[in-house]
Design a protein around this motif. Structure first.
Motif, PDB file in Angstrom:
ATOM      1  N   THR A 115       0.837  -1.204   0.000  1.00 21.05           N
ATOM      2  CA  THR A 115       0.000   0.000   0.000  1.00 21.05           C
ATOM      3  C   THR A 115       0.870   1.252   0.000  1.00 21.05           C
ATOM      4  O   THR A 115       0.636   2.192  -0.777  1.00 21.05           O
ATOM      5  CB  THR A 115      -0.911   0.002   1.238  1.00 21.05           C
ATOM      6  OG1 THR A 115      -1.756  -1.156   1.210  1.00 21.05           O
ATOM      7  CG2 THR A 115      -1.776   1.257   1.284  1.00 21.05           C
ATOM      8  N   ILE A 116       1.887   1.266   0.838  1.00 15.71           N
ATOM      9  CA  ILE A 116       2.746   2.448   0.953  1.00 15.71           C
ATOM     10  C   ILE A 116       3.563   2.655  -0.320  1.00 15.71           C
ATOM     11  O   ILE A 116       3.695   3.782  -0.819  1.00 15.71           O
ATOM     12  CB  ILE A 116       3.659   2.321   2.176  1.00 15.71           C
ATOM     13  CG1 ILE A 116       2.822   2.392   3.459  1.00 15.71           C
ATOM     14  CG2 ILE A 116       4.722   3.415   2.184  1.00 15.71           C
ATOM     15  CD1 ILE A 116       3.586   2.092   4.721  1.00 15.71           C
ATOM     16  N   THR A 117       4.124   1.589  -0.877  1.00 17.60           N
ATOM     17  CA  THR A 117       4.958   1.763  -2.069  1.00 17.60           C
ATOM     18  C   THR A 117       4.129   2.147  -3.297  1.00 17.60           C
ATOM     19  O   THR A 117       4.628   2.856  -4.172  1.00 17.60           O
ATOM     20  CB  THR A 117       5.780   0.494  -2.354  1.00 17.60           C
ATOM     21  OG1 THR A 117       4.912  -0.644  -2.447  1.00 17.60           O
ATOM     22  CG2 THR A 117       6.791   0.259  -1.247  1.00 17.60           C
ATOM     23  N   GLU A 118       2.869   1.696  -3.367  1.00 16.09           N
ATOM     24  CA  GLU A 118       2.025   2.168  -4.476  1.00 16.09           C
ATOM     25  C   GLU A 118       1.702   3.649  -4.312  1.00 16.09           C
ATOM     26  O   GLU A 118       1.624   4.389  -5.296  1.00 16.09           O
ATOM     27  CB  GLU A 118       0.750   1.338  -4.574  1.00 16.09           C
ATOM     28  CG  GLU A 118       0.972  -0.002  -5.219  1.00 16.09           C
ATOM     29  CD  GLU A 118      -0.187  -0.444  -6.082  1.00 16.09           C
ATOM     30  OE1 GLU A 118      -1.288   0.128  -5.971  1.00 16.09           O
ATOM     31  OE2 GLU A 118       0.024  -1.374  -6.890  1.00 16.09           O
ATOM     32  N   TRP A 119       1.506   4.089  -3.083  1.00 13.05           N
ATOM     33  CA  TRP A 119       1.321   5.523  -2.841  1.00 13.05           C
ATOM     34  C   TRP A 119       2.564   6.297  -3.278  1.00 13.05           C
ATOM     35  O   TRP A 119       2.461   7.340  -3.925  1.00 13.05           O
ATOM     36  CB  TRP A 119       1.020   5.754  -1.367  1.00 13.05           C
ATOM     37  CG  TRP A 119       1.079   7.191  -0.945  1.00 13.05           C
ATOM     38  CD1 TRP A 119       0.169   8.170  -1.232  1.00 13.05           C
ATOM     39  CD2 TRP A 119       2.101   7.809  -0.156  1.00 13.05           C
ATOM     40  NE1 TRP A 119       0.569   9.366  -0.674  1.00 13.05           N
ATOM     41  CE2 TRP A 119       1.746   9.180  -0.008  1.00 13.05           C
ATOM     42  CE3 TRP A 119       3.266   7.351   0.445  1.00 13.05           C
ATOM     43  CZ2 TRP A 119       2.543  10.073   0.708  1.00 13.05           C
ATOM     44  CZ3 TRP A 119       4.050   8.244   1.159  1.00 13.05           C
ATOM     45  CH2 TRP A 119       3.689   9.582   1.287  1.00 13.05           C
ATOM     46  N   TYR A 156      -4.942   2.732  -3.155  1.00 13.00           N
ATOM     47  CA  TYR A 156      -3.704   2.127  -2.687  1.00 13.00           C
ATOM     48  C   TYR A 156      -3.976   1.056  -1.626  1.00 13.00           C
ATOM     49  O   TYR A 156      -3.325   0.004  -1.613  1.00 13.00           O
ATOM     50  CB  TYR A 156      -2.760   3.209  -2.161  1.00 13.00           C
ATOM     51  CG  TYR A 156      -2.418   4.246  -3.207  1.00 13.00           C
ATOM     52  CD1 TYR A 156      -1.993   3.856  -4.473  1.00 13.00           C
ATOM     53  CD2 TYR A 156      -2.537   5.610  -2.941  1.00 13.00           C
ATOM     54  CE1 TYR A 156      -1.693   4.795  -5.452  1.00 13.00           C
ATOM     55  CE2 TYR A 156      -2.231   6.558  -3.905  1.00 13.00           C
ATOM     56  CZ  TYR A 156      -1.813   6.153  -5.160  1.00 13.00           C
ATOM     57  OH  TYR A 156      -1.517   7.093  -6.126  1.00 13.00           O
ATOM     58  N   ALA A 157      -4.930   1.300  -0.757  1.00 12.99           N
ATOM     59  CA  ALA A 157      -5.285   0.281   0.230  1.00 12.99           C
ATOM     60  C   ALA A 157      -6.021  -0.890  -0.419  1.00 12.99           C
ATOM     61  O   ALA A 157      -5.943  -2.022   0.072  1.00 12.99           O
ATOM     62  CB  ALA A 157      -6.131   0.888   1.344  1.00 12.99           C
ATOM     63  N   ILE A 389      -6.043   8.902 -13.608  1.00 17.60           N
ATOM     64  CA  ILE A 389      -5.459   7.718 -12.958  1.00 17.60           C
ATOM     65  C   ILE A 389      -4.878   8.040 -11.588  1.00 17.60           C
ATOM     66  O   ILE A 389      -4.414   7.124 -10.895  1.00 17.60           O
ATOM     67  CB  ILE A 389      -4.367   7.067 -13.842  1.00 17.60           C
ATOM     68  CG1 ILE A 389      -3.080   7.902 -13.834  1.00 17.60           C
ATOM     69  CG2 ILE A 389      -4.877   6.802 -15.238  1.00 17.60           C
ATOM     70  CD1 ILE A 389      -1.899   7.205 -14.483  1.00 17.60           C
ATOM     71  N   PHE A 390      -4.908   9.313 -11.153  1.00 22.17           N
ATOM     72  CA  PHE A 390      -4.269   9.700  -9.905  1.00 22.17           C
ATOM     73  C   PHE A 390      -5.291   9.738  -8.766  1.00 22.17           C
ATOM     74  O   PHE A 390      -6.091  10.673  -8.679  1.00 22.17           O
ATOM     75  CB  PHE A 390      -3.582  11.060 -10.059  1.00 22.17           C
ATOM     76  CG  PHE A 390      -2.386  11.027 -10.962  1.00 22.17           C
ATOM     77  CD1 PHE A 390      -1.125  10.798 -10.435  1.00 22.17           C
ATOM     78  CD2 PHE A 390      -2.522  11.201 -12.328  1.00 22.17           C
ATOM     79  CE1 PHE A 390      -0.015  10.752 -11.260  1.00 22.17           C
ATOM     80  CE2 PHE A 390      -1.413  11.150 -13.171  1.00 22.17           C
ATOM     81  CZ  PHE A 390      -0.160  10.924 -12.627  1.00 22.17           C
ATOM     82  N   PRO A 391      -5.278   8.749  -7.887  1.00 25.41           N
ATOM     83  CA  PRO A 391      -6.238   8.744  -6.769  1.00 25.41           C
ATOM     84  C   PRO A 391      -6.058   9.967  -5.880  1.00 25.41           C
ATOM     85  O   PRO A 391      -4.939  10.400  -5.595  1.00 25.41           O
ATOM     86  CB  PRO A 391      -5.875   7.464  -5.999  1.00 25.41           C
ATOM     87  CG  PRO A 391      -5.109   6.627  -6.963  1.00 25.41           C
ATOM     88  CD  PRO A 391      -4.391   7.576  -7.851  1.00 25.41           C
ATOM     89  N   VAL A 485      -4.838   9.917   2.623  1.00 23.83           N
ATOM     90  CA  VAL A 485      -4.569   9.697   4.049  1.00 23.83           C
ATOM     91  C   VAL A 485      -5.300   8.455   4.539  1.00 23.83           C
ATOM     92  O   VAL A 485      -4.803   7.708   5.402  1.00 23.83           O
ATOM     93  CB  VAL A 485      -4.984  10.936   4.867  1.00 23.83           C
ATOM     94  CG1 VAL A 485      -4.922  10.664   6.364  1.00 23.83           C
ATOM     95  CG2 VAL A 485      -4.096  12.123   4.507  1.00 23.83           C
ATOM     96  N   LEU A 486      -6.468   8.206   3.968  1.00 21.10           N
ATOM     97  CA  LEU A 486      -7.247   7.025   4.349  1.00 21.10           C
ATOM     98  C   LEU A 486      -6.475   5.748   4.034  1.00 21.10           C
ATOM     99  O   LEU A 486      -6.391   4.835   4.869  1.00 21.10           O
ATOM    100  CB  LEU A 486      -8.587   7.042   3.615  1.00 21.10           C
ATOM    101  CG  LEU A 486      -9.535   5.867   3.872  1.00 21.10           C
ATOM    102  CD1 LEU A 486      -9.944   5.822   5.338  1.00 21.10           C
ATOM    103  CD2 LEU A 486     -10.773   5.984   2.983  1.00 21.10           C
ATOM    104  N   SER A 487      -5.897   5.671   2.829  1.00 15.69           N
ATOM    105  CA  SER A 487      -5.129   4.483   2.448  1.00 15.69           C
ATOM    106  C   SER A 487      -3.912   4.299   3.334  1.00 15.69           C
ATOM    107  O   SER A 487      -3.582   3.176   3.751  1.00 15.69           O
ATOM    108  CB  SER A 487      -4.692   4.600   0.982  1.00 15.69           C
ATOM    109  OG  SER A 487      -5.801   4.493   0.115  1.00 15.69           O
TER     110      SER A 487
END
Length: 507
Positions: A115-119, A156-157, A389-391, A485-487
């Motif tokens: 999750t963090i690395t996709e962010w 991301y999550a 494509i940018f969350p 921030v939620l992810s």
């Protein structure tokens, strides 16, 4: 690398998501036996290289539409970019390696780290979050699979959840001889993907704005050819009903929809390639096409004039009303490296590297996301092409829109790119609880409701028009309020649970 290539088959257009989960479960098996950190990093990098190397196979197609660089360079660029993007899965696998001795802790750690690395991939070096792992959980057009959880997770999550699902399969299979109850874990991803969808927007009144959404199917080779500009306009105009047949509608044309310059004050040679060499005349014919109460939103190019000369350009959406007046404009803020500008241009130009879009005028970024009030045609948020494509970066949170308009030119993207692009647009609709209308040059154009279902679409490689009323927006989602921030909060929770598992059941 083979596991990464297998995992790529879960993305569109194939959508074989169980293979993705199986492949990640295989990575977890290999990670448990990795003897050193360097081996773990290499494992993650090879997996990522295979994943992106297959899923981004559309990228070399872009090199066939320009004359500045040889087409074969596209394959080198695709493999090189895939190798760079593979660093992010490598970091996730490396960080999770410390928990390898406890299976449950390892699964939780890998889900949180992924999750963090996709962010990080979403913003490092301007970001390229194309094909987040969670995209494999987006269902067919009429459903959304486990992606229905996006309002409470974020993209991301959701990718972390995909890793968690794969980890459940790993735990279930590895625990087969120890406890039959582990077998129940194998069913969790299946239930999540096929559980009947709750249609939160069903029965809600639509915004009430009728739309006319056009896909002209203009070939990429014709799109920027001045000799085809008039023919291209006629293709678009052909699908717009007469004014009395579509009263009060918002007419939606794709990125690069307007070849004419509609603004005054440009050097005359730029007008000479367009309709009648006169912007007022170009606006007047659009007014005749629209009639008195319709509004056109179309992709266009605006020029920036400095000291009487063209200094730059904007990739824009222009709103033209039935009187020919320019009502509003949005300039693309997140430009495509090598598509709309060349990073480190003096150095890379000397090496023979150019951009894909014809011309030598650099595009300038706009001010960023905004909501534009179009009166009777609603409040619209605008996104051009890959901005969708940018969350967490698609809406003005202080001024919520009624719907999002995403014109695009996917003619660069081969056969795999357009369905992948559409899947990510559907994710934005679910996250934000907003309908999205996509008009593209060659497909796939679509109307997506606020639950991520495709209400109408025009297939790839065909011309057509979609008529209807804009679907209703849902109330602001948790993600719409908190963003990424939620992810990250979910990632921290997963890592905390991993530490608890390590302490509770050390091996």
């Amino acid at each position: 690398m083979a596991l990464g290539m297998l995992a790529a088959l879960g993305f569109e257009p194939l959508g074989l998501w169980p293979l993705t989960l199986m492949a990640i479960a295989g990575v977890i098996v290999l990670l448990r036996s990795a003897p050193r950190r360097s081996a773990a990093f290499l494992l993650g990098w090879l997996f990522g290289w295979g994943l992106f190397g297959v899923s981004l196979n559309w990228l070399p197609t872009a090199f066939t539409f320009q004359a500045e660089m040889p087409p074969w360079l596209g394959w080198i660029a695709e493999l090189g970019l895939s190798g760079i993007l593979a660093l992010f899965p490598a970091l996730a696998v490396l960080a999770a390696w410390s928990a390898r001795r406890q299976p449950t802790a390892l699964v939780l750690a890998l889900a949180g780290c992924w999750t963090i690395t996709e962010w990080l991939r979403g913003w490092t070096f301007t970001g390229l979050p194309w094909n987040p792992l969670g995209a494999v959980l987006v269902g067919p057009f009429e459903s959304v699979g486990a992606a229905r959880l996006l309002p409470w997770l974020g993209t991301y999550a959701l990718s972390g959840l995909a890793v968690l699902f794969a980890g459940l399969w790993f735990l279930g299979l590895s625990g087969f001889r120890q406890s039959r109850y582990w077998l129940a874990l194998l069913a969790v991803p299946l239930v999540a993907q096929f559980w009947p969808q709750t249609r939160s927007s069903e029965g809600a009144a639509p915004v009430g704005v009728p739309y006319v959404l056009v896909q002209p199917n203009i070939a990429q080779t014709e799109l920027n050819n001045p000799a085809q500009f008039e023919s291209n306009f006629e293709k678009l105009a052909h699908y717009v009903p007469p004014p009395m047949a579509g009263r009060g509608a918002v007419v939606l044309w794709p990125e690069s929809g307007l070849s004419d310059y509609l603004r005054d004050g440009y050097p005359q040679p730029y007008y000479d390639e367009t309709y009648g060499a006169d912007p007022a005349r170009a606006r007047a014919r659009i007014a005749r096409l629209l009639g008195p109460d319709r509004l056109l939103l179309s992709g266009a190019v605006d020029l920036e004039i400095r000291d009487g000369r063209v200094a730059g350009a904007r990739n824009a959406i222009t709103a033209v009303d039935g009187s020919g007046a320019l009502r509003a404009s949005y300039a693309k803020a997140h430009l495509v490296p090598f598509g709309e500008y060349v990073p480190l241009r003096p150095l890379l130009t000397a090496l023979g590297i150019a951009r894909f879009v014809p011309g030598n005028i650099e595009f300038w970024p706009g001010p960023g996301r905004r909501t534009i009030d179009l009166g009777r045609h609603g409040k619209v948020g605008m996104l051009i092409c890959y901005e969708v494509i940018f969350p967490g970066e698609v809406t003005d949170r202080a001024h919520r829109s009624d719907y999002l308009f995403n014109p695009s030119n996917d003619g660069w993207y081969g056969a795999w790119g357009p369905p992948q692009h559409l899947a990510q647009a559907r994710m934005r609709a679910i996250e934000e609880g907003l309908p999205i209308l996509r008009s593209t040059t060659t497909g796939i154009s679509a109307v997506i409701d606020a639950d991520g279902r495709v209400v109408q679409s025009v297939p790839l490689g065909t011309a057509g028009v979609l008529l209807g009323r804009i679907p209703a927006a849902n109330p602001p989602t948790l993600f719409a309020r908190l963003g990424n921030v939620l992810s990250l909060g979910w990632a921290i929770a997963l890592l905390a649970l991993s530490l608890v598992a390590l302490r509770a059941r050390p091996e």
